[in-house]
Design a protein around this motif. Structure first.
Motif, PDB file in Angstrom:
ATOM      1  N   ASN A 128       0.833  -1.207   0.000  1.00  0.00           N
ATOM      2  CA  ASN A 128       0.000   0.000   0.000  1.00  0.00           C
ATOM      3  C   ASN A 128       0.869   1.259   0.000  1.00  0.00           C
ATOM      4  O   ASN A 128       0.679   2.173  -0.812  1.00  0.00           O
ATOM      5  CB  ASN A 128      -0.918  -0.046   1.236  1.00  0.00           C
ATOM      6  N   HIS A 132       1.669   3.533  -3.435  1.00  0.00           N
ATOM      7  CA  HIS A 132       1.131   4.890  -3.511  1.00  0.00           C
ATOM      8  C   HIS A 132       2.223   5.928  -3.743  1.00  0.00           C
ATOM      9  O   HIS A 132       2.171   6.710  -4.683  1.00  0.00           O
ATOM     10  CB  HIS A 132       0.356   5.217  -2.226  1.00  0.00           C
TER      11      HIS A 132
ATOM     12  N   ALA B 160      -4.452   0.734  -2.915  1.00  0.00           N
ATOM     13  CA  ALA B 160      -5.091   2.008  -2.577  1.00  0.00           C
ATOM     14  C   ALA B 160      -4.039   3.101  -2.450  1.00  0.00           C
ATOM     15  O   ALA B 160      -2.872   2.823  -2.172  1.00  0.00           O
ATOM     16  CB  ALA B 160      -5.864   1.869  -1.274  1.00  0.00           C
ATOM     17  N   GLN B 161      -4.455   4.346  -2.628  1.00  0.00           N
ATOM     18  CA  GLN B 161      -3.511   5.466  -2.582  1.00  0.00           C
ATOM     19  C   GLN B 161      -3.231   5.872  -1.125  1.00  0.00           C
ATOM     20  O   GLN B 161      -3.640   6.942  -0.670  1.00  0.00           O
ATOM     21  CB  GLN B 161      -4.026   6.618  -3.441  1.00  0.00           C
ATOM     22  N   GLY B 162      -2.522   5.003  -0.422  1.00  0.00           N
ATOM     23  CA  GLY B 162      -2.165   5.249   0.978  1.00  0.00           C
ATOM     24  C   GLY B 162      -3.138   4.593   1.940  1.00  0.00           C
ATOM     25  O   GLY B 162      -4.207   4.129   1.550  1.00  0.00           O
ATOM     26  N   PRO B 163      -2.750   4.567   3.242  1.00  0.00           N
ATOM     27  CA  PRO B 163      -3.590   3.884   4.243  1.00  0.00           C
ATOM     28  C   PRO B 163      -5.044   4.365   4.292  1.00  0.00           C
ATOM     29  O   PRO B 163      -5.979   3.553   4.231  1.00  0.00           O
ATOM     30  CB  PRO B 163      -2.845   4.165   5.553  1.00  0.00           C
ATOM     31  N   ASP B 164      -5.259   5.684   4.367  1.00  0.00           N
ATOM     32  CA  ASP B 164      -6.639   6.181   4.440  1.00  0.00           C
ATOM     33  C   ASP B 164      -7.466   5.788   3.222  1.00  0.00           C
ATOM     34  O   ASP B 164      -8.666   5.520   3.340  1.00  0.00           O
ATOM     35  CB  ASP B 164      -6.661   7.711   4.528  1.00  0.00           C
ATOM     36  N   ALA B 165      -6.846   5.797   2.057  1.00  0.00           N
ATOM     37  CA  ALA B 165      -7.582   5.425   0.848  1.00  0.00           C
ATOM     38  C   ALA B 165      -8.051   3.982   0.967  1.00  0.00           C
ATOM     39  O   ALA B 165      -9.134   3.625   0.483  1.00  0.00           O
ATOM     40  CB  ALA B 165      -6.713   5.608  -0.394  1.00  0.00           C
ATOM     41  N   GLY B 166      -7.246   3.143   1.633  1.00  0.00           N
ATOM     42  CA  GLY B 166      -7.664   1.774   1.889  1.00  0.00           C
ATOM     43  C   GLY B 166      -8.751   1.696   2.951  1.00  0.00           C
ATOM     44  O   GLY B 166      -9.759   1.019   2.783  1.00  0.00           O
TER      45      GLY B 166
END
Lengths: 489, 489
Positions: A128, A132, B160-166
């Motif tokens: 991830n 990104h 996903a585009q970084g943790p929050d996007a996941g």
């Protein structure tokens, strides 16, 4: 509430597999490679980024009592396994290519050597983070390349895919070469320049455009960039800006750093006309900044048409890498050994798609530089224990079309190992440079690419070669697997 | 370290404008609308999502001493303004369309009514959150629609585009209709189902595929989904899976919930052949799950070809909304009044692109439902103080091509106001439903769409009409602005 602890930022199957290994105890130590298969945007290279956040994630890994109770509630996990999780921490080794380095498809950007349960758990978060940030750093480097020396400002936070995509996306964009970001939190967290002036709403909340401009100029006389397209760029915005610049200059002959921003309309036409008007009024040195759905292709095209823009604000298309929003990095098992064995047993994953077949074994990567120019000749993936002599000739060949061979004469090249130790036996042994240092590294890295590889469209690919030894191991495994498959039929 | 406090998650220009307003004191209260201009993926609708996180963000807003010191170091802000920030909190009103609601272009998904400095600060984070989650909820609803009742699993965390996007992407995907996610952290944070079995690495770490399957089946006899494409789907994977299913069934006649997962190759061909083999062996009720670069179009096409897949895992293309990775929501000033005035003065932003001209005034939205079917006839954007009588005829017209008119007979429709109060005078007055409740709401919401609007390709657009009053205000402002512009020439 926002999650601080990312230990559960993993796919459920990592945990179900972990319990599987726990219940069928094994002393296996494994090698996993994180690599990607295709450069974003059909480019000639990518920029590695995200390692600092991977390090933080690995360091912080622990299952809180809360996490364990949540997992218990899923009715999938037994008490003994949950008890094991309670004491879990990472004890393995990690090697990685430093952030800002140019990288190519199929070479491991990061390698985990660890007990199988640990190596499995960390897969999802590592991918991830690396996927990104490498994506956005790569996109940024393309946009910066297109701008031919003009500054690129990242300001896509409002269109980013959630807070982290904005925060770490801006970080990666700065590594890739952006001169700054609008994102204040990224500025604070990573010490990178933050920039910005005002929005249309500022202009609209005053009785008229001139008053809005004048008020702003008095507030920020040293960073007076006026947004000129709220009503009409050439009939209203630019004339009002010139009027304000004149008044400011009269008050203070040292008035400087002023300019305009155009956020809509045809940027080539408007910037040229605006420049003529500014120049005629004695403000030919004004910054002409533009924004509005920009990307590397549009910037390239605007510059080709002689747009007089010298500063670019790039939002949505950079922060989401709009034409290619996923990096596609994968994490594949490459080798296994019992804890006390010396050597790893290489493993391979077949696929109907030849390009998806993995490279087996515990590997490393050497970059081969041309001694005279410092440019990259090729990368060489090999087994960790292989050594090479820079004084001897080296034959490299195309990894897909293996009949294409090139000889590099001994003495004309230098070698650099790309993977560096990051964790050893669970302890971090690597210190990340600052983001601005990474930006400088990344700039130098891009200078090691031939211009043909930096081209935005249809660039020349850099060879990523396999050593003879690795090639033989791979061929032999493929042969064995294929015989097994025949047996099954 | 991961940022817990998102107060600085804003564009620098929000802060420079705030200081501008601070230094030129005003009692202005403003109305800002957050809306979008085009449905993602050229669809017929979007799904509103992200409100719960907006609420948390607004509630938590405060400048820590650390934040203030950081801002001081930028040498842009004066002590009096920094002192003001130290005591800052949000005191305004917010109205929003609840999560899971179907929405259409140009209608405000969220409206902020607040002192100008406060309304300005929150722009960036509100857009970031709403844009991201509405995008992914919309994409998920399209993928779910294509699957015609089969379950869709979200498992894109690694891409996903970084943790929050996941994390929040999976949340939004569940609101949009996914039956679960692989993302354990999202499961824990939002109480949504998490699912998953094993990866290729599980198979590869055993001496052979059969042993790997058997070990897994013994561990998870009630959720025995076996990944069959590590070596060869039809020659190895499916025969080994059948062998294991037989053995499990012999041991326990109640063995159930078993199935296979295919992650590569031609999914139509392989699923049909696999079904034949499973059926012939007495396992016709097996789950046949597929993954591998799926999206709504490919699922639709595979189903049209009679693929026997009944469970779908969707990763990259859903979690990044790959063919349309940005929602494009904007936040525009719509009206201004002095604190003690009763009425707002409508404001408009011109643009060379007619579709980009904003709707002025302090507005709300009514949804017009057909009484007989419960389907949406149109949405009506109007001023907040307008009232409508459901027993009277209503003329609605196309907002762009205004000559296209339709009469809705009195008594045949019902009205529902879409914007609900969320904050009043800085206090939260809204309680978010759970994510699973939002999923149920979203399902019902989609049933209010005509099938023609749900179609994946070239759907019928739903009318979003302006009330007579709003239309007149807008026309008059446009006329005034255009006269002003002529004066300037």
């Amino acid at each position: 509430m926002r999650a601080l602890d990312l230990t559960l930022l993993t796919d459920l199957y990592e945990l179900t597999m972990m319990q599987g290994y726990f219940k069928n105890p094994t002393d296996q130590v494994v090698v996993f490679d994180a690599f990607y298969r295709q450069n974003p945007c059909d480019g000639g290279y990518a920029i590695a980024a995200g390692l600092e956040q991977v390090i933080e994630y690995i360091r912080d890994l622990h299952f809180s009592p809360d996490d364990v109770e949540y997992l218990r509630g899923l009715n999938l996990f037994d008490d003994d396994f949950l008890e094991y999780l309670r004491g879990f921490h990472f004890t393995g080794d990690i090697y990685a290519i430093p952030e800002g380095t140019v990288v190519f498809p199929r070479e491991p950007l990061l390698k985990v050597v660890a007990p199988v349960m640990e190596a499995q758990l960390v897969e999802t978060a590592i991918l991830n983070i690396i996927n990104h940030q490498s994506l956005i750093a790569t996109k940024a480097s393309r946009v910066v390349y297109a701008a031919k020396g003009d500054g690129i400002m990242e300001f896509g936070l409002r269109r980013a895919q959630g807070p982290d995509a904005g925060i770490y996306g801006a970080r990666a964009a700065v590594i890739g070469g952006c001169v700054g970001t609008s994102n204040v939190l990224t500025g604070k967290m990573f010490g990178v320049p933050v920039k910005g002036t005002h929005a249309h709403s500022w202009i609209m909340s005053f009785p008229d455009e001139y008053t809005a401009f004048k008020t702003y100029a008095n507030l920020y006389p040293n960073a007076c960039l006026l947004l000129v397209d709220t009503y009409d760029v050439l009939d209203s915005g630019v004339p009002n800006a010139i009027r304000v610049f004149k008044e400011m200059k009269e008050k203070d002959p040292n008035f400087h750093g002023y300019g305009i921003r155009i956020d809509s309309g045809d940027l080539a036409y408007l910037s040229k006309k605006a420049y003529e008007m500014l120049e005629a009024a004695g403000f030919g040195d004004a910054i002409i900044s533009a924004s509005s759905d920009l990307d590397e292709y549009l910037i390239d095209s605007l510059k080709a048409q002689g747009a007089t823009i010298n500063s670019w604000g790039v939002g949505t298309n950079l922060i989401t890498s709009k034409d290619c929003p996923a990096f596609g990095g994968v994490y594949k098992l490459a080798a296994i050994k019992d804890k006390d064995d010396e050597d790893f047993v290489p493993k391979i994953k077949l696929s109907e798609n030849t390009e998806k077949i993995t490279n087996p074994g515990n590997k490393t990567i050497y970059r081969i530089y041309d001694k005279a120019t410092g440019k990259i000749r090729a990368d060489l993936i090999c087994m960790v224990n292989e050594t090479f002599d820079e004084s001897k000739d080296m034959i490299i060949f195309d990894p897909i079309e293996t009949w294409k061979k090139t000889k590099i004469k001994g003495g004309t090249y230098t070698l650099r190992e790309l993977l560096v130790p990051v964790f050893q036996k669970g302890l971090c042994v690597y210190t990340s440079p600052s983001v601005m240092e990474m930006q400088a590294i990344c700039k130098k890295e891009q200078e090691t690419l031939w211009p043909e590889t930096r081209r935005l469209v249809n660039p020349q690919k850099v060879y990523v070669d396999l050593s003879d030894k690795l090639y033989k191991v791979k061929s032999q495994l493929l042969e064995e697997m294929s015989m097994k498959a025949l047996d099954l039929q």
